[in-house]
Scaffold this motif. Structure first.
Motif, PDB file in Angstrom:
ATOM      1  N   ALA A 247       0.834  -1.198   0.000  1.00  0.00           N
ATOM      2  CA  ALA A 247       0.000   0.000   0.000  1.00  0.00           C
ATOM      3  C   ALA A 247       0.871   1.251   0.000  1.00  0.00           C
ATOM      4  O   ALA A 247       1.964   1.270   0.566  1.00  0.00           O
ATOM      5  N   THR A 248       0.385   2.312  -0.635  1.00  0.00           N
ATOM      6  CA  THR A 248       1.103   3.572  -0.658  1.00  0.00           C
ATOM      7  C   THR A 248       0.972   4.259   0.699  1.00  0.00           C
ATOM      8  O   THR A 248       0.191   3.836   1.557  1.00  0.00           O
ATOM      9  N   ALA A 249       1.732   5.347   0.865  1.00  0.00           N
ATOM     10  CA  ALA A 249       1.660   6.105   2.120  1.00  0.00           C
ATOM     11  C   ALA A 249       0.250   6.643   2.335  1.00  0.00           C
ATOM     12  O   ALA A 249      -0.273   6.627   3.458  1.00  0.00           O
ATOM     13  N   ASP A 250      -0.380   7.116   1.261  1.00  0.00           N
ATOM     14  CA  ASP A 250      -1.757   7.608   1.374  1.00  0.00           C
ATOM     15  C   ASP A 250      -2.699   6.475   1.771  1.00  0.00           C
ATOM     16  O   ASP A 250      -3.602   6.661   2.602  1.00  0.00           O
TER      17      ASP A 250
ATOM     18  N   LEU B 190     -12.179   9.533   1.257  1.00  0.00           N
ATOM     19  CA  LEU B 190     -10.962  10.126   1.804  1.00  0.00           C
ATOM     20  C   LEU B 190      -9.864  10.174   0.752  1.00  0.00           C
ATOM     21  O   LEU B 190      -9.093  11.132   0.675  1.00  0.00           O
ATOM     22  N   GLY B 191      -9.774   9.145  -0.063  1.00  0.00           N
ATOM     23  CA  GLY B 191      -8.799   9.141  -1.143  1.00  0.00           C
ATOM     24  C   GLY B 191      -9.044  10.268  -2.127  1.00  0.00           C
ATOM     25  O   GLY B 191      -8.104  10.911  -2.614  1.00  0.00           O
ATOM     26  N   GLN B 192     -10.305  10.534  -2.422  1.00  0.00           N
ATOM     27  CA  GLN B 192     -10.657  11.623  -3.343  1.00  0.00           C
ATOM     28  C   GLN B 192     -10.283  12.981  -2.749  1.00  0.00           C
ATOM     29  O   GLN B 192      -9.767  13.852  -3.443  1.00  0.00           O
ATOM     30  N   ILE B 193     -10.536  13.139  -1.458  1.00  0.00           N
ATOM     31  CA  ILE B 193     -10.201  14.409  -0.803  1.00  0.00           C
ATOM     32  C   ILE B 193      -8.689  14.598  -0.758  1.00  0.00           C
ATOM     33  O   ILE B 193      -8.177  15.696  -1.017  1.00  0.00           O
TER      34      ILE B 193
ATOM     35  N   ASN C  13      -2.553  18.520   1.258  1.00  0.00           N
ATOM     36  CA  ASN C  13      -2.244  18.805   2.660  1.00  0.00           C
ATOM     37  C   ASN C  13      -3.177  18.074   3.627  1.00  0.00           C
ATOM     38  O   ASN C  13      -2.978  18.136   4.843  1.00  0.00           O
ATOM     39  N   PHE C  14      -4.184  17.397   3.089  1.00  0.00           N
ATOM     40  CA  PHE C  14      -5.166  16.742   3.957  1.00  0.00           C
ATOM     41  C   PHE C  14      -4.618  15.420   4.482  1.00  0.00           C
ATOM     42  O   PHE C  14      -4.174  14.566   3.710  1.00  0.00           O
ATOM     43  N   ASP C  15      -4.655  15.265   5.784  1.00  0.00           N
ATOM     44  CA  ASP C  15      -4.264  14.016   6.437  1.00  0.00           C
ATOM     45  C   ASP C  15      -5.398  13.616   7.373  1.00  0.00           C
ATOM     46  O   ASP C  15      -5.763  14.376   8.278  1.00  0.00           O
TER      47      ASP C  15
END
Length: 240
Positions: free
Chosen positions: A75-78, A96-99, A105-107
Motif C-alpha cells: 500500500a502507498t503512504a496515502d 478520503l482518497g478523493q479528498i 495537505n489533507f491528512d
C-alpha cells in the motif's frame, strides 16, 4: 508535516487563545445541505447518578484506528493513512482518497486530532457566550443558530456552568467531495457537565453535578481550491 504546524499556528494567532494542541484549520464553505444547528446544552441525559465533578474519571480517547484493519502489503503512504481511519474499499475510504487527491495537505488523522480540539473549543466558547471565538470556526447557518441561542439565554438572564470532562471516542463516520467542496463528518462521544441557571440561580436545565453522556455528529466543510486552509463547522446533529 511542517505545513500543518504553520497552519495551526496561524489559526490560533488569529484566535488569540492559549492552547496546547496544534489545530489544523478547522472548519470552509456552506454546502446547502446543512442540518439545523442545535443548542449543545439542552436535552442531555445524565449518566450514573453517583457521578460528580469531584469524583469523575476522564477516559483516554480511543484512537481512530483502534478497530481498523492495517493496510495491505504494498500500500502507498496515502493508503496507509486512509487505512488507519477506514477499511480499504469502503465508501469512507474511497471518499478520503478523493479528498486527499484534491488537497495534498489533507491528512485524515491530523484532521481528527484537529476536530477533537475544535469540538472542545466550540462547546466551551458557546457556554461562555464567546461569539468572537466561535465566528471563524462556524459556517454562517450554524453560527447564526449559536448566536441566537446565546442571545435568548442572555435575554432571560440565564448563565451556563460548564465543564468538559473528556472523550469516550472520536471517529470519522462519513466524507464526500462534492464539486470543489470537501465534507467530513465526525462522531464525538463525550462526557460533559452542564447546567443552566436562571436569574435566581435555580437550575432550569442540565445538572451541575452529574456527568452527561453526549453523542454528536458534526460535519466540517472546506473548498479544496481555496487558499484559505480553514474548515468550517457546517452541520450538527445530536444523537439521542
Amino acid at each position: 508535516m511542517n505545513g500543518f504546524v504553520d497552519i495551526y499556528t496561524l489559526i490560533f494567532l488569529v484566535l488569540a487563545v492559549v492552547i496546547f494542541f496544534k489545530l489544523r484549520g478547522v472548519l470552509g464553505q456552506r454546502t446547502g445541505n446543512e442540518r439545523p444547528p442545535f443548542d449543545p446544552f439542552t436535552r442531555r441525559k445524565a449518566s450514573e447518578p453517583d457521578a460528580s465533578a469531584d469524583d469523575k474519571v476522564i477516559p483516554l480517547p480511543r484512537r481512530a484506528n483502534d478497530d481498523v484493519a492495517p493496510a495491505p502489503a504494498g500500500a502507498t503512504a496515502d493508503d496507509q493513512r486512509i487505512a488507519a481511519i477506514a477499511p480499504a474499499g469502503t465508501p469512507l475510504a474511497t471518499a478520503l482518497g478523493q479528498i486527499m487527491a484534491a488537497d495534498r495537505n489533507f491528512d485524515p488523522q491530523q484532521f481528527i486530532d484537529g476536530a477533537r480540539t475544535a469540538y472542545e473549543m466550540i462547546v466551551t466558547s458557546f457556554a461562555r457566550g464567546d461569539q468572537k471565538t466561535l465566528k471563524p470556526l462556524l459556517g454562517r447557518e450554524v453560527y447564526d443558530g449559536f448566536v441566537s441561542a446565546i442571545g435568548d439565554r442572555e435575554s432571560r438572564g440565564e448563565t451556563v456552568e460548564f465543564n468538559f470532562v473528556g472523550f469516550e471516542k472520536v471517529e470519522m463516520v462519513d466524507a464526500a467531495l462534492k464539486g470543489g467542496t470537501a465534507q467530513v463528518s465526525v462522531k464525538f462521544v463525550s462526557k460533559l457537565i452542564s447546567a443552566t441557571r436562571d436569574k435566581a440561580g435555580e437550575v432550569v436545565d442540565g445538572d451541575p453535578v452529574h456527568i452527561a453522556d453526549v453523542t454528536d455528529i458534526w460535519t466540517f466543510a472546506r473548498d479544496v481550491g481555496s487558499r484559505d486552509p480553514n474548515w468550517l463547522l457546517v452541520a450538527t446533529e445530536t444523537v439521542e
